[in-house]
Motif scaffolding. Structure first.
Motif, PDB file in Angstrom:
ATOM      1  N   PRO A   1      -4.702 -18.016 -47.046  1.00  0.00           N
ATOM      2  CA  PRO A   1      -3.833 -18.095 -48.225  1.00  0.00           C
ATOM      3  C   PRO A   1      -2.354 -17.855 -47.914  1.00  0.00           C
ATOM      4  O   PRO A   1      -1.498 -18.071 -48.779  1.00  0.00           O
ATOM      5  CB  PRO A   1      -4.391 -16.982 -49.134  1.00  0.00           C
ATOM      6  N   PHE A   2      -2.072 -17.418 -46.692  1.00  0.00           N
ATOM      7  CA  PHE A   2      -0.684 -17.168 -46.269  1.00  0.00           C
ATOM      8  C   PHE A   2      -0.311 -18.056 -45.075  1.00  0.00           C
ATOM      9  O   PHE A   2       0.560 -17.723 -44.280  1.00  0.00           O
ATOM     10  CB  PHE A   2      -0.510 -15.695 -45.910  1.00  0.00           C
ATOM     11  N   ASP A   3      -0.976 -19.191 -44.963  1.00  0.00           N
ATOM     12  CA  ASP A   3      -0.818 -20.103 -43.824  1.00  0.00           C
ATOM     13  C   ASP A   3       0.332 -21.069 -44.067  1.00  0.00           C
ATOM     14  O   ASP A   3       0.143 -22.255 -44.319  1.00  0.00           O
ATOM     15  CB  ASP A   3      -2.135 -20.846 -43.594  1.00  0.00           C
TER      16      ASP A   3
ATOM     17  N   LYS B   1      -6.170 -34.390 -58.656  1.00  0.00           N
ATOM     18  CA  LYS B   1      -5.970 -33.209 -59.491  1.00  0.00           C
ATOM     19  C   LYS B   1      -6.544 -32.020 -58.740  1.00  0.00           C
ATOM     20  O   LYS B   1      -7.692 -32.050 -58.303  1.00  0.00           O
ATOM     21  CB  LYS B   1      -6.673 -33.365 -60.838  1.00  0.00           C
ATOM     22  N   PRO B   2      -5.785 -30.947 -58.567  1.00  0.00           N
ATOM     23  CA  PRO B   2      -6.258 -29.836 -57.738  1.00  0.00           C
ATOM     24  C   PRO B   2      -7.279 -28.947 -58.432  1.00  0.00           C
ATOM     25  O   PRO B   2      -7.326 -28.861 -59.671  1.00  0.00           O
ATOM     26  CB  PRO B   2      -4.976 -29.052 -57.440  1.00  0.00           C
TER      27      PRO B   2
ATOM     28  N   PRO C   1      -4.363 -14.450 -52.871  1.00  0.00           N
ATOM     29  CA  PRO C   1      -4.084 -15.568 -53.773  1.00  0.00           C
ATOM     30  C   PRO C   1      -5.117 -16.685 -53.621  1.00  0.00           C
ATOM     31  O   PRO C   1      -5.575 -16.987 -52.523  1.00  0.00           O
ATOM     32  CB  PRO C   1      -2.698 -16.042 -53.314  1.00  0.00           C
ATOM     33  N   THR C   2      -5.491 -17.272 -54.740  1.00  0.00           N
ATOM     34  CA  THR C   2      -6.385 -18.428 -54.723  1.00  0.00           C
ATOM     35  C   THR C   2      -5.627 -19.638 -54.205  1.00  0.00           C
ATOM     36  O   THR C   2      -4.464 -19.850 -54.550  1.00  0.00           O
ATOM     37  CB  THR C   2      -6.920 -18.706 -56.145  1.00  0.00           C
ATOM     38  N   MET C   3      -6.275 -20.431 -53.363  1.00  0.00           N
ATOM     39  CA  MET C   3      -5.644 -21.611 -52.781  1.00  0.00           C
ATOM     40  C   MET C   3      -5.865 -22.833 -53.666  1.00  0.00           C
ATOM     41  O   MET C   3      -6.816 -22.912 -54.440  1.00  0.00           O
ATOM     42  CB  MET C   3      -6.225 -21.864 -51.383  1.00  0.00           C
ATOM     43  N   TYR C   4      -4.954 -23.806 -53.530  1.00  0.00           N
ATOM     44  CA  TYR C   4      -5.168 -25.110 -54.143  1.00  0.00           C
ATOM     45  C   TYR C   4      -6.167 -25.892 -53.289  1.00  0.00           C
ATOM     46  O   TYR C   4      -6.222 -25.724 -52.061  1.00  0.00           O
ATOM     47  CB  TYR C   4      -3.865 -25.916 -54.175  1.00  0.00           C
TER      48      TYR C   4
ATOM     49  N   PRO D   1      -2.157 -23.158 -49.374  1.00  0.00           N
ATOM     50  CA  PRO D   1      -1.783 -21.906 -50.048  1.00  0.00           C
ATOM     51  C   PRO D   1      -0.942 -22.146 -51.292  1.00  0.00           C
ATOM     52  O   PRO D   1      -0.151 -23.088 -51.357  1.00  0.00           O
ATOM     53  CB  PRO D   1      -0.970 -21.175 -48.973  1.00  0.00           C
ATOM     54  N   ARG D   2      -1.132 -21.285 -52.273  1.00  0.00           N
ATOM     55  CA  ARG D   2      -0.242 -21.287 -53.426  1.00  0.00           C
ATOM     56  C   ARG D   2       0.952 -20.416 -53.060  1.00  0.00           C
ATOM     57  O   ARG D   2       0.795 -19.252 -52.679  1.00  0.00           O
ATOM     58  CB  ARG D   2      -0.959 -20.739 -54.661  1.00  0.00           C
TER      59      ARG D   2
END
Length: 391
Positions: A250-252, A314-315, A325-328, A371-372
């Motif tokens: 999520p932090f990539d 659509k994600p 955090p939730t990823m797209y 990542p969001r």
């Protein structure tokens, strides 16, 4: 699951050290630190390396002459610089010639696990695959911000995708590129990659691979080769990132500040390519986004890394860990090599903005996750901008 991994080849070429190296950090704690003075090259080709640049390399235990003569290929644990402040990337002129660029597009020899059985939090149903569509050539007319990142790791040369983004400290004159964290740093079991360079509008004319074998560098890299003189990623990626994404996924994300390999025309990267995307660090939640478009240069089969593709969908949401955090996530058949490529959606002002980047996906392809972007990503972005604000 895996990162949409940088693809590799075992190729290395000795060349002449030309321009700059420096160190970095992912936070704003050292944002006021002045970047190293770039090296200069006289009309007769003689390279002058500033003393402060030599000192920075010595601080990292690197001898400039040895590095130039191949010491950069030493990936011993003690030589693989890991910490955020340890980034160095001396320019090696003409290292990334057309042959080496093509060779870097070979896929990894071993696939990695795509098991996500341990995921917690909110995860939507797996999206249906969306077939990647070729971007119409010339790429510069349709996706001028997009290009390829080339770099070296212990297993050989590798590639990712990247996007030119705006620099708040230099409106209209950005030298900043957005990509994935795993395209600059190997994560918790490794360190910084080397010889990181960005090629905007790679193979701009979408020439067939066979034709590229005889194509001059000007056709393959029409806007030049731009070397990273600074790179930052998140502390979470450095401490938690892994070959299969890990808890750092999520932090990539990462930001690279670049400089032209051979001095260029005095124009910035943004001026040279004519475009840069804003970054939206407050993108809408998934239910409020109708469509996202991911672009990149997929290199693992059935692709070969020589052409630019895109997917629009659509994600949905993908949770790696409940307190992260939730990823797209979108349906997309792009494969390795598309990592780091920008995801674009309309921002709150209704205009296109970068809202994520390709990070992970299953071995069998079919979907991508990114990542969001929030406060951590904004901190990395602003820190890079501030370090070069006075130049």
């Amino acid at each position: 699951m895996r990162p949409i991994r940088p693809t590799l080849a075992s190729a290395s070429i000795a060349a002449v050290l030309a321009l700059a190296a420096t160190a970095c950090g992912p936070s704003e704690d050292n944002a006021g630190e002045k970047p190293s003075t770039p090296a200069s090259q006289s009309a007769d080709g003689k390279i002058t390396i500033p003393d402060d640049l030599k000192d920075r390399l010595k601080e990292r235990g690197i001898d400039l002459d040895k590095w130039k003569n191949g010491e950069w290929k030493n990936w011993d644990k003690d030589k693989w610089l890991r910490e955020a402040k340890d980034f160095v990337n001396p320019i090696i002129e003409d290292l990334w010639d057309p042959d080496r660029m093509r060779d870097a597009d070979k896929p990894p020899e071993k696939p990695v696990d795509n098991d996500i059985s341990g995921d917690e939090g909110v995860t939507d149903p797996t999206p249906a695959p969306v077939n990647a569509q070729a971007v119409k050539a010339p790429y510069h007319s349709n996706a001028a911000e997009i290009g390829k990142v080339f770099f070296d790791g212990p297993e050989g040369s590798m590639v990712c995708s990247a996007t030119v983004v705006k620099d708040p400290a230099h409106p209209g004159k950005s030298n900043m590129v957005w990509t994935a964290g795993h395209c600059v740093h190997a994560g918790k079991n490794g360190g910084w990659y080397r010889n990181i360079a960005f090629v905007p509008s790679y193979n701009d004319g979408a020439k067939p691979t066979a034709d590229l074998e005889k194509a001059p560098k000007e056709q393959i890299a029409p806007y030049g080769v731009w070397w990273g003189d600074w790179a930052q990623t998140s502390e979470q990626w450095i401490s938690q990132g892994a070959a299969t994404g890990g808890q750092g996924a999520p932090f990539d994300f990462a930001v690279i500040h670049v400089t032209p390999e051979k001095g260029g025309t005095g124009k910035s990267l943004e001026e040279t390519v004519g475009s840069a995307l804003p970054v939206d660090f407050d993108a809408p939640a998934v239910p409020k986004i109708d469509n996202m478009t991911a672009k990149g240069y997929p290199a693992a089969p059935p692709y070969d890394g020589q052409k630019l593709f895109q997917c629009s969908d659509k994600p949905g949401r993908l949770s790696i860990k409940a307190n992260n955090p939730t990823m797209y996530r979108i349906g997309c058949t792009m494969t390795g090599g598309s990592s780091g490529g920008g995801w674009v959606a309309n921002g709150q002002d209704g205009k296109p903005a970068l809202v994520s980047n390709t990070s992970i996906g299953p071995v069998t392809a079919g979907w991508l996750a990114g990542p969001r972007l929030g406060d951590e990503a904004k901190g990395v972005y602003n820190s890079v901008s501030k370090k070069f604000a006075g130049q």
